[in-house]
Design a protein around this motif. Structure first.
Motif, short mmCIF file in Angstrom:
data_model
loop_
_atom_site.label_atom_id
_atom_site.label_comp_id
_atom_site.label_asym_id
_atom_site.label_seq_id
_atom_site.Cartn_x
_atom_site.Cartn_y
_atom_site.Cartn_z
N ARG A 1 0.84 -1.20 0.00
CA ARG A 1 0.00 0.00 0.00
C ARG A 1 0.87 1.25 0.00
N VAL B 1 2.23 -4.81 3.07
CA VAL B 1 1.16 -5.04 4.03
C VAL B 1 1.17 -6.49 4.48
N SER C 1 1.57 -3.15 11.77
CA SER C 1 0.40 -2.29 11.90
C SER C 1 -0.91 -2.99 11.53
N VAL C 2 -0.82 -4.14 10.85
CA VAL C 2 -2.05 -4.81 10.42
C VAL C 2 -2.22 -6.19 11.06
N MET D 1 -9.55 -7.44 5.14
CA MET D 1 -9.18 -6.36 6.04
C MET D 1 -10.33 -6.09 6.99
N LEU E 1 -10.89 -1.84 10.21
CA LEU E 1 -10.12 -0.83 9.48
C LEU E 1 -10.02 0.48 10.24
N ASP F 1 -5.26 3.20 7.61
CA ASP F 1 -5.18 2.20 6.56
C ASP F 1 -5.52 2.79 5.19
N TYR G 1 -3.91 0.31 -2.56
CA TYR G 1 -3.41 -1.04 -2.30
C TYR G 1 -3.07 -1.72 -3.63
#
Length: 116
Positions: free
Chosen positions: A38, A48, A62-63, A82, A85, A89, A93
């Motif tokens: 992303r 990501v 972070s994800v 995802m 969210l 974010d 992407y």
């Protein structure tokens, strides 16, 4: 030349979910890694999540716990689920497929916008 096309992006409120898909113009062979990157405005493109040919996955810190990468074994393309969210974010992407024999394919990107 293989074309990758992402879909599933859009506008969602914080806490919501989206599922990104990646379609290839033809089957890709000898894939080593499939992934999602992303790029937010003013920032560098970042990884990501990725999934290797053996099934191992990696996620950006972070994800972790919110995003899940999977793959369509018949089509050799990745998905990105995802959840939860956040506004951070928000980004474009990109789908990426790396092969063991050299070519590295990218899609044109799909916009994900998360409102807080």
């Amino acid at each position: 030349q293989v074309q990758l096309v992402e879909s599933g992006g859009g506008f969602v409120q914080a806490g919501g979910s989206l599922r990104l898909s990646c379609a290839a113009s033809r089957r890709i062979f000898s894939i080593s890694v499939m992934g999602w990157y992303r790029q937010a405005p003013g920032k560098q493109r970042e990884l990501v999540a990725c999934i290797r040919s053996g099934g191992n996955t990696n996620y950006a810190d972070s994800v972790k716990g919110r995003f899940t990468i999977s793959r369509d074994n018949a089509k050799n393309t990745p998905y990105l689920q995802m959840n939860s969210l956040k506004s951070e974010d928000t980004a474009v992407y990109y789908c990426n497929v790396k092969t063991s024999y050299g070519p590295d394919y990218w899609g044109q990107g799909t916009q994900v916008t998360v409102s807080s």
